[in-house]
Design a protein around this motif. Sequence first.
Motif, short mmCIF file in Angstrom:
data_model
loop_
_atom_site.label_atom_id
_atom_site.label_comp_id
_atom_site.label_asym_id
_atom_site.label_seq_id
_atom_site.Cartn_x
_atom_site.Cartn_y
_atom_site.Cartn_z
N ASP A 1 0.82 -1.21 0.00
CA ASP A 1 0.00 0.00 0.00
C ASP A 1 0.86 1.26 0.00
O ASP A 1 0.34 2.37 -0.13
N GLY A 2 2.16 1.08 0.18
CA GLY A 2 3.05 2.23 0.24
C GLY A 2 3.64 2.58 -1.11
O GLY A 2 3.18 2.16 -2.17
N ARG A 3 4.69 3.37 -1.04
CA ARG A 3 5.39 3.81 -2.25
C ARG A 3 6.66 2.99 -2.42
O ARG A 3 6.98 2.13 -1.61
N VAL A 4 7.37 3.27 -3.49
CA VAL A 4 8.68 2.66 -3.71
C VAL A 4 9.74 3.74 -3.51
O VAL A 4 9.72 4.77 -4.18
N ILE A 5 10.63 3.51 -2.56
CA ILE A 5 11.75 4.43 -2.32
C ILE A 5 12.97 3.82 -2.98
O ILE A 5 13.33 2.67 -2.71
N VAL A 6 13.60 4.56 -3.87
CA VAL A 6 14.78 4.04 -4.58
C VAL A 6 15.99 4.84 -4.14
O VAL A 6 15.99 6.07 -4.18
N THR A 7 17.03 4.13 -3.73
CA THR A 7 18.20 4.80 -3.18
C THR A 7 19.49 4.23 -3.74
O THR A 7 19.54 3.09 -4.22
N GLY A 8 20.53 5.01 -3.67
CA GLY A 8 21.86 4.61 -4.13
C GLY A 8 22.82 5.75 -3.90
O GLY A 8 22.44 6.82 -3.41
N ILE A 9 24.07 5.54 -4.24
CA ILE A 9 25.09 6.57 -4.08
C ILE A 9 25.97 6.57 -5.32
O ILE A 9 26.11 5.55 -6.01
N LYS B 1 5.78 3.77 6.74
CA LYS B 1 5.29 2.41 6.93
C LYS B 1 4.66 1.90 5.64
O LYS B 1 3.87 2.58 5.01
N GLY B 2 5.04 0.70 5.26
CA GLY B 2 4.48 0.09 4.06
C GLY B 2 5.26 0.39 2.79
O GLY B 2 4.97 -0.20 1.74
N ASP B 3 6.25 1.29 2.85
CA ASP B 3 7.05 1.59 1.66
C ASP B 3 8.02 0.45 1.35
O ASP B 3 8.59 -0.16 2.27
N ALA B 4 8.19 0.16 0.08
CA ALA B 4 9.23 -0.77 -0.36
C ALA B 4 10.47 0.04 -0.70
O ALA B 4 10.36 1.13 -1.26
N VAL B 5 11.64 -0.49 -0.38
CA VAL B 5 12.89 0.25 -0.62
C VAL B 5 13.78 -0.55 -1.57
O VAL B 5 14.10 -1.70 -1.31
N ILE B 6 14.14 0.09 -2.67
CA ILE B 6 15.09 -0.50 -3.61
C ILE B 6 16.45 0.15 -3.39
O ILE B 6 16.59 1.37 -3.53
#
Length: 323
Positions: free
Chosen positions: A44-52, A91-96
Amino acid sequence: MKDFSSILATAKETILLESTSIANLTTLLDSDFEEAVKYIYNTDGRVIVTGIGKSANIATKIVATLNSTGTPAIFMHAADAIHGDLGIIQKGDAVICISKSGNTPEIKVLVPLIKNSNNKVIAITGNKDSFLGKNADYTLNSFVEKEACPNNLAPTTSTTAQLVMGDALAVCLLDLRGFTSKDFAKYHPGGALGKRLYLRVSDLINNNQKPQVSVDDVVTKVIVEISEKRLGVTAVTSSEGKIEGIITDGDIRRMLNKTTKIDSLTANDIMSKNPKTINQTAMAVDALETLENNSITQILVTDDNKNYVGVVHLHDLLKEGIF
């Protein structure tokens, strides 16, 4: 003097190396990819995409692709995350998490913090045995044999592989959501692609004047009407507003080539009968197709009762980027 003879050979070698590495990704796909897609789809959450570093640049593009295809996504820089931006994750966010090595200091700090908040981590990494690969809930293997950089240092092939893996995720989610061209237009209202999917003929005619003469009007009036309305054309209509014919500036030139005695001529004498028309509710892209198929630059527009309501010119479509 510098030898430039190897430029094309180097370019071809780069493209072939990267294309081979991309094709090899199909052999690395496993159940983790499938489960990651299902997890994102069901969350139900969003997708958080992270990297450096360069991976962060790839992350921003993946975010853009997800957003434009129906999956809400946000970019979070891995370095900023451990200095205050971790609050982006809800809460509920997926993290890539994207990292070629999977062992960068920022990733090692960030991943445990994410998991402590009960958010699941999806890794896109070229090293499944890395810290990131082992601690992610789902690991998408983006391994490449070597970089296109001759020193095997600059991220080239590896970042392309990350990007393709992100595209694969986005397209799978798009397919599961039944995302259509109309949905695409909703997210791209200002772009040429979106306009092809939502812009209608009625949106175009409002910007134009409405050249119109009656069948009995003299040719001099016709010439003035075409000149003043600046569309290179005029409709010839009945008293009820029905289209009887069309006269273009080309018709005027052909008439003048035949005779200069125009005082007795009327619109009815020089008009072309049964001109091409299009309903005002039609899509603008359909108007373009009609113009192209008939090698014309203007088309008369009607309402549902076949009454004349305006003109669409090829330039209107070009101005909107529909071509």
